[in-house]
Design an enzyme around this catalytic site. Structure first.
Site, PDB file in Angstrom:
ATOM      1  N   THR A  28       0.826  -1.207   0.000  1.00  0.00           N
ATOM      2  CA  THR A  28       0.000   0.000   0.000  1.00  0.00           C
ATOM      3  C   THR A  28       0.859   1.256   0.000  1.00  0.00           C
ATOM      4  O   THR A  28       0.383   2.316  -0.389  1.00  0.00           O
ATOM      5  CB  THR A  28      -0.901   0.029   1.258  1.00  0.00           C
ATOM      6  OG1 THR A  28      -0.102  -0.315   2.385  1.00  0.00           O
ATOM      7  CG2 THR A  28      -2.052  -0.955   1.137  1.00  0.00           C
ATOM      8  N   ASP A  29       2.133   1.146   0.423  1.00  0.00           N
ATOM      9  CA  ASP A  29       2.913   2.394   0.604  1.00  0.00           C
ATOM     10  C   ASP A  29       3.116   3.142  -0.711  1.00  0.00           C
ATOM     11  O   ASP A  29       2.928   4.357  -0.780  1.00  0.00           O
ATOM     12  CB  ASP A  29       4.228   2.168   1.375  1.00  0.00           C
ATOM     13  CG  ASP A  29       5.252   1.261   0.714  1.00  0.00           C
ATOM     14  OD1 ASP A  29       4.915   0.595  -0.291  1.00  0.00           O
ATOM     15  OD2 ASP A  29       6.401   1.208   1.220  1.00  0.00           O
ATOM     16  N   GLY A 112      17.708 -10.753   3.701  1.00  0.00           N
ATOM     17  CA  GLY A 112      16.870 -11.423   2.709  1.00  0.00           C
ATOM     18  C   GLY A 112      15.679 -12.122   3.337  1.00  0.00           C
ATOM     19  O   GLY A 112      15.028 -12.941   2.706  1.00  0.00           O
ATOM     20  N   GLY A 114      13.056 -10.515   4.556  1.00  0.00           N
ATOM     21  CA  GLY A 114      11.883  -9.649   4.489  1.00  0.00           C
ATOM     22  C   GLY A 114      11.689  -8.825   5.752  1.00  0.00           C
ATOM     23  O   GLY A 114      10.589  -8.372   6.043  1.00  0.00           O
ATOM     24  N   LEU A 115      12.770  -8.615   6.505  1.00  0.00           N
ATOM     25  CA  LEU A 115      12.660  -7.866   7.765  1.00  0.00           C
ATOM     26  C   LEU A 115      13.372  -6.516   7.666  1.00  0.00           C
ATOM     27  O   LEU A 115      13.689  -5.887   8.669  1.00  0.00           O
ATOM     28  CB  LEU A 115      13.232  -8.695   8.924  1.00  0.00           C
ATOM     29  CG  LEU A 115      12.572 -10.073   9.111  1.00  0.00           C
ATOM     30  CD1 LEU A 115      13.279 -10.879  10.197  1.00  0.00           C
ATOM     31  CD2 LEU A 115      11.082  -9.928   9.446  1.00  0.00           C
ATOM     32  N   GLU A 150      18.097   4.001  -1.847  1.00  0.00           N
ATOM     33  CA  GLU A 150      17.747   2.663  -2.331  1.00  0.00           C
ATOM     34  C   GLU A 150      17.170   2.728  -3.757  1.00  0.00           C
ATOM     35  O   GLU A 150      17.515   1.917  -4.611  1.00  0.00           O
ATOM     36  CB  GLU A 150      16.753   2.005  -1.368  1.00  0.00           C
ATOM     37  CG  GLU A 150      16.539   0.542  -1.680  1.00  0.00           C
ATOM     38  CD  GLU A 150      16.113  -0.296  -0.477  1.00  0.00           C
ATOM     39  OE1 GLU A 150      16.318   0.116   0.676  1.00  0.00           O
ATOM     40  OE2 GLU A 150      15.561  -1.382  -0.716  1.00  0.00           O
ATOM     41  N   ASP A 162       9.668   1.033   4.981  1.00  0.00           N
ATOM     42  CA  ASP A 162      10.711   0.408   5.796  1.00  0.00           C
ATOM     43  C   ASP A 162      11.612   1.448   6.465  1.00  0.00           C
ATOM     44  O   ASP A 162      11.946   1.333   7.650  1.00  0.00           O
ATOM     45  CB  ASP A 162      11.553  -0.544   4.933  1.00  0.00           C
ATOM     46  CG  ASP A 162      10.687  -1.564   4.209  1.00  0.00           C
ATOM     47  OD1 ASP A 162       9.548  -1.793   4.652  1.00  0.00           O
ATOM     48  OD2 ASP A 162      11.159  -2.129   3.197  1.00  0.00           O
ATOM     49  N   TYR A 212       8.399  -7.272  -7.883  1.00  0.00           N
ATOM     50  CA  TYR A 212       8.003  -6.097  -7.106  1.00  0.00           C
ATOM     51  C   TYR A 212       7.734  -4.907  -8.037  1.00  0.00           C
ATOM     52  O   TYR A 212       6.691  -4.256  -7.957  1.00  0.00           O
ATOM     53  CB  TYR A 212       9.101  -5.769  -6.093  1.00  0.00           C
ATOM     54  CG  TYR A 212       8.770  -4.619  -5.176  1.00  0.00           C
ATOM     55  CD1 TYR A 212       8.049  -4.822  -4.003  1.00  0.00           C
ATOM     56  CD2 TYR A 212       9.174  -3.322  -5.482  1.00  0.00           C
ATOM     57  CE1 TYR A 212       7.745  -3.768  -3.160  1.00  0.00           C
ATOM     58  CE2 TYR A 212       8.873  -2.261  -4.641  1.00  0.00           C
ATOM     59  CZ  TYR A 212       8.163  -2.491  -3.486  1.00  0.00           C
ATOM     60  OH  TYR A 212       7.863  -1.434  -2.661  1.00  0.00           O
TER      61      TYR A 212
END
Ligand code: GLA
Length: 369
Positions: A28-29, A112, A114-115, A150, A162, A212
């Site tokens: 959603t971001d 890697g 997903g955190l 990024e 993030d 993505y």
């Protein structure tokens, strides 16, 4: 390997930024929507010292490779070091005069998984460089600077969630972020008697892979066809779906619109102190990510299914998808049973054993020494 052993001097300071899990509000971001992440206690630590020669020297305790860069421009660095050097570039692009630095990086966050280990690295370096060079940047702006590193230096088209989580979260709270206005609110997340179990499915994910970016493009296309600035602006889902001919775009749209509603519902429940009730929304979010947004992966689906079967209140994949972690909201007295059930299901399929950690809502980036 200490800082002194590496650089022959003591660091000027030590900074730390956490990884995150997103309770709810996935994909959603970048659609100008809502997210509800919280910071983990695990993260990235950076010991750093100023240098007068303008060079950025980087070492990591997790990697044998090192980097030395005197002119950080996109394309000049790759691998993990690009996330750190990219922040120096991005700070300068934003007009902040930061000079060179020696940096020693350490992490207790799996990569890697997903955190958001990348955002944690960016944000730890961002706060370190700002402090070293007496640069004051409001956190929401620093999050955008790290995101730009990024996007434009590393080349990953991530959204703002993030970096915002890593910088803005506070102990014991989830962060409700409106990704359009940039406004945020701290929502109390009292997990007494409950555990948010992170299940690292051991299927590594990479945002640089095409999936993505492809989802982002599809969302932009759907919004354009609907004549809206973004999918955040859909007010009547049924009407919007009837105007989209492409079934793929219809599915993507359905996810984003319903996911924003789930964030709002989750915030309402948290504010009412009904934390356990958020579980059903987590599972609904997962099903939508699996069936409508199509970013889940087999290990995540099995983890969610087994966790719920073993008594979790709800579970969902977190992050960009195609690999990474699942979170399960579990009564603490059932956490061991959920871990066993998921491990058993993986073993039965011949998959690597999942890794587990407890997600404890923690503080955002800070100076340690
Ligand atoms: C990744 C990106 C975030 C966000 C999530 C999906 O974690 O870095 O910006 O888009 O995927 O919600």
């Amino acid at each position: 390997m200490s800082f002194r052993e590496t650089y022959g001097r003591e660091p000027d300071g030590v900074w730390r930024a956490p990884g995150r899990v997103n309770l709810i509000g996935e994909h959603t971001d970048y659609n100008d929507g809502f997210v509800l992440p919280f910071a983990l206690s695990q993260g990235v630590t950076v010991a750093a010292a100023r240098r007068d020669d303008g060079v950025f020297a980087l070492r990591s305790l997790q990697s044998s490779s090192a980097a030395e860069v005197s002119d950080p421009v996109p394309g000049s660095v790759d691998g993990w070091a690009a996330y750190a050097v990219g922040v120096a570039w991005s700070l300068r692009e934003a007009g902040h005069a930061v000079g060179g630095a020696s940096l020693l990086i350490d992490a207790d966050l799996p990569q890697g998984a997903g955190l958001s280990s990348s955002a944690a690295l960016e944000c730890a370096v961002a706060v370190a460089l700002c402090d070293l060079y007496d640069v004051t940047v409001p956190e929401p702006e620093l999050a955008r600077i790290a995101q730009r590193a990024e996007n434009d230096f590393v080349g990953v088209p991530c959204g703002i969630m993030d970096q915002s989580a890593s910088l803005l979260c506070t102990d014991g709270h989830a962060l409700l972020l409106d990704c359009r206005s940039g406004l945020s609110a701290q929502v109390p997340l009292d997990l007494t008697g409950l555990t948010v179990l992170v299940i690292d499915t051991r299927a590594e994910h990479e945002l640089v892979d095409g999936g993505y970016a492809d989802r982002r493009t599809a969302c932009e296309k759907a919004a354009e066809l609907l004549g809206l600035p973004s999918l955040r602006d859909v007010t009547d889902l049924g009407e919007a779906l009837s105007r989209l001919g492409d079934p793929v775009l219809r599915r993507r749209t359905r996810h984003v619109v319903t996911e924003n509603h789930r964030v709002e519902a989750a915030v309402g429940l948290l504010r009412a102190g009904a934390v356990g009730e958020v579980g059903a929304l987590l599972t609904a979010s997962h099903l939508s990510l699996r069936d409508q947004f199509e970013v889940s992966w087999p290990e995540a689906d099995v983890a969610v299914e087994e966790a719920v079967r073993a008594g979790a209140r709800g579970a969902r994949m977190v992050g960009g998808g195609f690999g990474g972690s699942v979170i399960a909201l579990v009564s603490s007295d059932r956490a061991a049973r959920v871990r066993e059930a998921v491990t058993e299901a993986y073993t039965k399929r011949g998959w690597p054993e999942p890794h587990f950690l407890d997600a404890v809502p923690s503080a955002g980036a800070t100076r340690l020494a």
